[in-house]
Design a protein around this motif. Structure first.
Motif, PDB file in Angstrom:
ATOM      1  N   GLN A 170       0.814  -1.221   0.000  1.00 20.84           N
ATOM      2  CA  GLN A 170       0.000   0.000   0.000  1.00 20.84           C
ATOM      3  C   GLN A 170       0.849   1.275   0.000  1.00 20.84           C
ATOM      4  O   GLN A 170       0.298   2.377  -0.034  1.00 20.84           O
ATOM      5  CB  GLN A 170      -0.912  -0.002   1.237  1.00 20.84           C
ATOM      6  N   SER A 171       2.154   1.118   0.014  1.00 20.37           N
ATOM      7  CA  SER A 171       3.039   2.267   0.230  1.00 20.37           C
ATOM      8  C   SER A 171       3.269   3.118  -1.011  1.00 20.37           C
ATOM      9  O   SER A 171       3.625   4.296  -0.906  1.00 20.37           O
ATOM     10  CB  SER A 171       4.398   1.783   0.742  1.00 20.37           C
ATOM     11  N   GLY A 172       3.116   2.535  -2.193  1.00 22.45           N
ATOM     12  CA  GLY A 172       3.448   3.245  -3.414  1.00 22.45           C
ATOM     13  C   GLY A 172       4.937   3.284  -3.705  1.00 22.45           C
ATOM     14  O   GLY A 172       5.368   3.898  -4.688  1.00 22.45           O
ATOM     15  N   LEU A 173       5.746   2.633  -2.885  1.00 24.36           N
ATOM     16  CA  LEU A 173       7.190   2.608  -3.071  1.00 24.36           C
ATOM     17  C   LEU A 173       7.608   1.417  -3.944  1.00 24.36           C
ATOM     18  O   LEU A 173       6.803   0.538  -4.255  1.00 24.36           O
ATOM     19  CB  LEU A 173       7.884   2.535  -1.707  1.00 24.36           C
ATOM     20  N   ASP A 174       8.872   1.389  -4.318  1.00 25.91           N
ATOM     21  CA  ASP A 174       9.406   0.313  -5.161  1.00 25.91           C
ATOM     22  C   ASP A 174       9.988  -0.788  -4.276  1.00 25.91           C
ATOM     23  O   ASP A 174      11.168  -0.792  -3.959  1.00 25.91           O
ATOM     24  CB  ASP A 174      10.487   0.868  -6.095  1.00 25.91           C
ATOM     25  N   TRP A 175       9.129  -1.716  -3.882  1.00 30.31           N
ATOM     26  CA  TRP A 175       9.509  -2.742  -2.925  1.00 30.31           C
ATOM     27  C   TRP A 175       9.671  -4.100  -3.596  1.00 30.31           C
ATOM     28  O   TRP A 175       9.076  -4.388  -4.638  1.00 30.31           O
ATOM     29  CB  TRP A 175       8.473  -2.851  -1.807  1.00 30.31           C
ATOM     30  N   THR A 176      10.455  -4.942  -2.962  1.00 33.83           N
ATOM     31  CA  THR A 176      10.571  -6.363  -3.298  1.00 33.83           C
ATOM     32  C   THR A 176      10.710  -7.121  -1.983  1.00 33.83           C
ATOM     33  O   THR A 176      11.493  -6.714  -1.119  1.00 33.83           O
ATOM     34  CB  THR A 176      11.810  -6.650  -4.174  1.00 33.83           C
ATOM     35  N   ILE A 177       9.964  -8.202  -1.822  1.00 34.76           N
ATOM     36  CA  ILE A 177      10.094  -9.045  -0.631  1.00 34.76           C
ATOM     37  C   ILE A 177      10.662 -10.390  -1.049  1.00 34.76           C
ATOM     38  O   ILE A 177      10.038 -11.132  -1.827  1.00 34.76           O
ATOM     39  CB  ILE A 177       8.743  -9.262   0.082  1.00 34.76           C
ATOM     40  N   VAL A 178      11.839 -10.708  -0.569  1.00 35.67           N
ATOM     41  CA  VAL A 178      12.472 -11.998  -0.834  1.00 35.67           C
ATOM     42  C   VAL A 178      11.972 -12.984   0.213  1.00 35.67           C
ATOM     43  O   VAL A 178      12.106 -12.741   1.424  1.00 35.67           O
ATOM     44  CB  VAL A 178      14.005 -11.876  -0.783  1.00 35.67           C
ATOM     45  N   CYS A 179      11.393 -14.096  -0.245  1.00 33.17           N
ATOM     46  CA  CYS A 179      10.682 -15.011   0.652  1.00 33.17           C
ATOM     47  C   CYS A 179      11.317 -16.394   0.652  1.00 33.17           C
ATOM     48  O   CYS A 179      10.934 -17.276  -0.137  1.00 33.17           O
ATOM     49  CB  CYS A 179       9.222 -15.112   0.238  1.00 33.17           C
ATOM     50  N   PRO A 180      12.290 -16.625   1.529  1.00 38.32           N
ATOM     51  CA  PRO A 180      12.927 -17.939   1.601  1.00 38.32           C
ATOM     52  C   PRO A 180      12.043 -18.953   2.323  1.00 38.32           C
ATOM     53  O   PRO A 180      11.254 -18.596   3.198  1.00 38.32           O
ATOM     54  CB  PRO A 180      14.199 -17.667   2.402  1.00 38.32           C
ATOM     55  N   THR A 181      12.198 -20.205   1.924  1.00 37.38           N
ATOM     56  CA  THR A 181      11.586 -21.293   2.678  1.00 37.38           C
ATOM     57  C   THR A 181      12.543 -21.641   3.825  1.00 37.38           C
ATOM     58  O   THR A 181      13.333 -20.793   4.246  1.00 37.38           O
ATOM     59  CB  THR A 181      11.282 -22.485   1.751  1.00 37.38           C
ATOM     60  N   TYR A 182      12.494 -22.874   4.341  1.00 41.20           N
ATOM     61  CA  TYR A 182      13.350 -23.285   5.459  1.00 41.20           C
ATOM     62  C   TYR A 182      14.773 -22.773   5.234  1.00 41.20           C
ATOM     63  O   TYR A 182      15.362 -22.985   4.178  1.00 41.20           O
ATOM     64  CB  TYR A 182      13.325 -24.803   5.599  1.00 41.20           C
ATOM     65  N   LEU A 183      15.323 -22.097   6.254  1.00 43.90           N
ATOM     66  CA  LEU A 183      16.526 -21.288   6.088  1.00 43.90           C
ATOM     67  C   LEU A 183      17.655 -21.720   7.033  1.00 43.90           C
ATOM     68  O   LEU A 183      17.940 -21.037   8.020  1.00 43.90           O
ATOM     69  CB  LEU A 183      16.157 -19.817   6.326  1.00 43.90           C
ATOM     70  N   PRO A 184      18.325 -22.828   6.723  1.00 42.09           N
ATOM     71  CA  PRO A 184      19.497 -23.196   7.528  1.00 42.09           C
ATOM     72  C   PRO A 184      20.674 -22.287   7.186  1.00 42.09           C
ATOM     73  O   PRO A 184      20.675 -21.637   6.128  1.00 42.09           O
ATOM     74  CB  PRO A 184      19.777 -24.640   7.095  1.00 42.09           C
ATOM     75  N   ASP A 185      21.661 -22.233   8.068  1.00 41.90           N
ATOM     76  CA  ASP A 185      22.834 -21.404   7.788  1.00 41.90           C
ATOM     77  C   ASP A 185      23.470 -21.830   6.472  1.00 41.90           C
ATOM     78  O   ASP A 185      23.670 -21.033   5.583  1.00 41.90           O
ATOM     79  CB  ASP A 185      23.843 -21.493   8.929  1.00 41.90           C
ATOM     80  N   GLY A 186      23.800 -23.100   6.351  1.00 41.44           N
ATOM     81  CA  GLY A 186      24.262 -23.664   5.092  1.00 41.44           C
ATOM     82  C   GLY A 186      25.476 -22.986   4.497  1.00 41.44           C
ATOM     83  O   GLY A 186      26.161 -22.194   5.144  1.00 41.44           O
ATOM     84  N   SER A 187      25.722 -23.298   3.241  1.00 38.99           N
ATOM     85  CA  SER A 187      26.868 -22.761   2.512  1.00 38.99           C
ATOM     86  C   SER A 187      26.402 -22.004   1.282  1.00 38.99           C
ATOM     87  O   SER A 187      25.293 -22.203   0.795  1.00 38.99           O
ATOM     88  CB  SER A 187      27.797 -23.903   2.072  1.00 38.99           C
ATOM     89  N   TYR A 188      27.278 -21.165   0.775  1.00 38.58           N
ATOM     90  CA  TYR A 188      26.965 -20.441  -0.457  1.00 38.58           C
ATOM     91  C   TYR A 188      27.096 -21.378  -1.643  1.00 38.58           C
ATOM     92  O   TYR A 188      28.082 -22.114  -1.769  1.00 38.58           O
ATOM     93  CB  TYR A 188      27.911 -19.260  -0.633  1.00 38.58           C
ATOM     94  N   THR A 189      26.104 -21.373  -2.537  1.00 40.12           N
ATOM     95  CA  THR A 189      26.178 -22.169  -3.761  1.00 40.12           C
ATOM     96  C   THR A 189      26.050 -21.291  -5.009  1.00 40.12           C
ATOM     97  O   THR A 189      26.607 -21.628  -6.055  1.00 40.12           O
ATOM     98  CB  THR A 189      25.059 -23.232  -3.814  1.00 40.12           C
TER      99      THR A 189
END
Length: 207
Positions: free
Chosen positions: A144-163
């Motif tokens: 509702q803000s009128g701003l340029d937004w993006t929401i990144v929505c991860p599922t189960y989020l373990p620390d893990g490693s970069y791939t």
């Protein structure tokens, strides 16, 4: 870029901070506990001790920013819903239009019940919905803000490693997506600052 990073001491936010520093951006961080930040931060980082639920603290942090990335979590609190109005108001006052936030897969659309969000449907395996409800309220405020937004929505989020190898989908969780690591989530969220691919969208991310 002059970036305001919220949640810089958290799991995702700490990785976002490293990306921003590597690329030479000027970064302002607003944190409750300064001692949780790395001790060797360069002079390009402006550190403010404060609280995102304090309107004046947010206004001060927003000063001079050109974009915002929020990796604020819920952690059993109402921080998201309390702080979002202050963040959005400060952005408008400062003339900042771009904000990327990290949400949860629970606020993506359900595939089994398309009229519902995942956390509201049988698609979600989470029995407790309080965190998703917080993210849902924040999503509505952004929408509702009128701003340029993006929401990144991860599922189960373990620390893990970069791939560097993951799937993303607008408004939905990628089919059979089960998890995504913190470093990969942080990288994707950070990249959205310079991308218009998912403008005013929720984006599911998973392997």
């Amino acid at each position: 870029m002059k970036l305001l990073l919220l949640g810089a001491t958290g799991r995702v936010g700490s990785h976002v901070l490293q990306h921003a520093l590597k690329d030479g951006h000027e970064v302002t961080v607003l944190v409750r506990s300064v001692d949780k930040l790395p001790h060797d931060l360069p002079q390009t980082v402006r550190v403010l001790a404060g609280n995102v639920c304090n309107e004046n603290d947010v206004k001060q942090a927003m000063s001079g920013a050109s974009a915002v990335i929020s990796a604020l979590g819920t952690d059993g609190t109402t921080t998201l819903t309390e702080s979002m109005p202050f963040i959005l108001d400060a952005m408008k006052q400062e003339g900042v239009s771009r904000i990327v936030t990290v949400g949860t897969a629970g606020i993506l659309q359900s595939r089994v019940s398309p009229e519902l969000l995942r956390y509201q449907s049988s698609e979600s395996r989470q029995k407790l919905t309080r965190a998703a409800e917080e993210h849902h309220k924040a999503y509505l405020l952004l929408a509702q803000s009128g701003l340029d937004w993006t929401i990144v929505c991860p599922t189960y989020l373990p620390d893990g490693s970069y791939t560097g190898n993951y799937r993303v989908e607008a408004h939905h969780l990628p089919v059979d997506g089960m998890q995504i690591s913190v470093p990969d989530t942080a990288e994707f969220a950070y990249k959205q600052l310079d991308s218009l691919d998912y403008l005013r969208m929720r984006v599911g991310i998973a392997y």
